[in-house]
Design a protein around this motif. Structure first.
Motif, PDB file in Angstrom:
ATOM      1  N   PHE A 149      53.720  21.760 -24.965  1.00 28.92           N
ATOM      2  CA  PHE A 149      52.683  22.940 -24.928  1.00 28.92           C
ATOM      3  C   PHE A 149      51.871  22.738 -25.751  1.00 28.92           C
ATOM      4  CE2 PHE A 149      56.298  24.359 -22.649  1.00 28.92           C
ATOM      5  CZ  PHE A 149      55.911  25.080 -21.374  1.00 28.92           C
ATOM      6  N   SER A 203      51.058  28.455 -29.400  1.00 29.78           N
ATOM      7  CA  SER A 203      52.224  27.370 -29.446  1.00 29.78           C
ATOM      8  C   SER A 203      51.803  26.260 -30.528  1.00 29.78           C
ATOM      9  CB  SER A 203      52.340  26.879 -27.976  1.00 29.78           C
ATOM     10  OG  SER A 203      52.615  27.780 -27.078  1.00 29.78           O
ATOM     11  N   THR A 247      53.316  31.178 -27.240  1.00 32.40           N
ATOM     12  CA  THR A 247      54.781  31.480 -27.338  1.00 32.40           C
ATOM     13  C   THR A 247      55.141  32.747 -27.402  1.00 32.40           C
ATOM     14  OG1 THR A 247      55.124  29.191 -27.992  1.00 32.40           O
ATOM     15  CG2 THR A 247      56.649  30.603 -28.471  1.00 32.40           C
ATOM     16  N   GLN A 302      57.941  30.213 -23.454  1.00 35.17           N
ATOM     17  CA  GLN A 302      56.492  29.796 -23.208  1.00 35.17           C
ATOM     18  C   GLN A 302      55.910  30.677 -22.090  1.00 35.17           C
ATOM     19  OE1 GLN A 302      54.120  27.850 -24.687  1.00 35.17           O
ATOM     20  NE2 GLN A 302      55.819  27.155 -26.428  1.00 35.17           N
TER      21      GLN A 302
END
Length: 227
Positions: A91, A8, A102, A115
């Protein structure tokens, strides 16, 4: 359905940096966003590649993919990029930098980015229509040609705002920026770190503007030197 997984933090940084080269001209909708696709490195690793341009500046960056790949190009418009940033933001804290992942998938004409579930945060996602970006210009050939041309021992002129754009990215990353010419009146190549490269289009200057700026020295009286 094809699904890929990427850090992420890496994805957020990739989109944040590359989108700065995307066009904001409403008459050029085919450039008002970022084109995503997956590719393989020489070492065999899969990477997620992001490319954007406004005709005067081009940026391409990549991030390592943990697993999976995209079935083809995915065009992400400006508004969708803002939505993705909102999904990624919770995140990407320093505490979660090494754990948050992700996931992106393409199925039934839709692109879904979500996510992977974390214990202390809700599972969030965003979906939008899959656009393969067929109107996006074939700038990758231009980028490849500039890189293959190698450095040229020639001066170049660029707009300060274009160079400042890529310099801000280097500053934010805290890394150096390499700049070199690829030839007279040809694209200027910029490299930031190990995963972002781009082109800044040159500009032509008048004979007056291209003249060297004189350097003046300060005359020191002989008696001052003797003292």
């Amino acid at each position: 359905m094809t699904t890929l997984s990427v850090s992420s933090t890496d994805l957020a940084a990739l989109l944040r940096d590359v989108k700065q080269a995307a066009s904001t001209d409403e008459h050029l909708p085919m450039m008002a966003g970022v084109l995503l696709h997956t590719a393989r490195t020489e070492d065999g690793d899969t990477v997620l590649v992001a490319t954007a341009t406004d005709r005067y500046c081009l940026l391409q960056g990549h991030a390592r993919v943990e697993s999976g790949e995209l079935p083809g190009p995915v065009w992400v418009r400006h508004g969708q990029l803002s939505q993705l940033a909102a999904v990624l933001r919770p995140f990407t804290s320093r505490r979660r930098a090494g754990t948050a992942q992700t996931e992106g998938s393409v199925a039934d004409g839709k692109v879904t980015v979500r996510q992977a579930v974390l214990d202390d945060l809700a599972n969030v996602s965003v979906s939008f229509e899959h656009d393969p970006g067929e109107g996006f210009p074939d700038v990758l050939k231009v980028l490849s040609a500039a890189l293959e041309a190698g450095p040229a021992d020639q001066s170049f002129s660029v707009e300060g705002s274009r160079l400042a754009l890529v310099a801000r990215i280097a500053t934010q990353r805290g890394v150096t920026m390499r700049v070199r010419s690829s030839g007279a009146n040809r694209s200027v190549v910029v490299q930031i770190g190990g995963n972002l490269v781009g082109l800044v289009m040159p500009v032509r200057v008048s004979n007056t503007d291209s003249r060297p700026v004189p350097v003046f020295t300060v005359e020191v009286p002989a008696e001052a030197v003797a003292a």
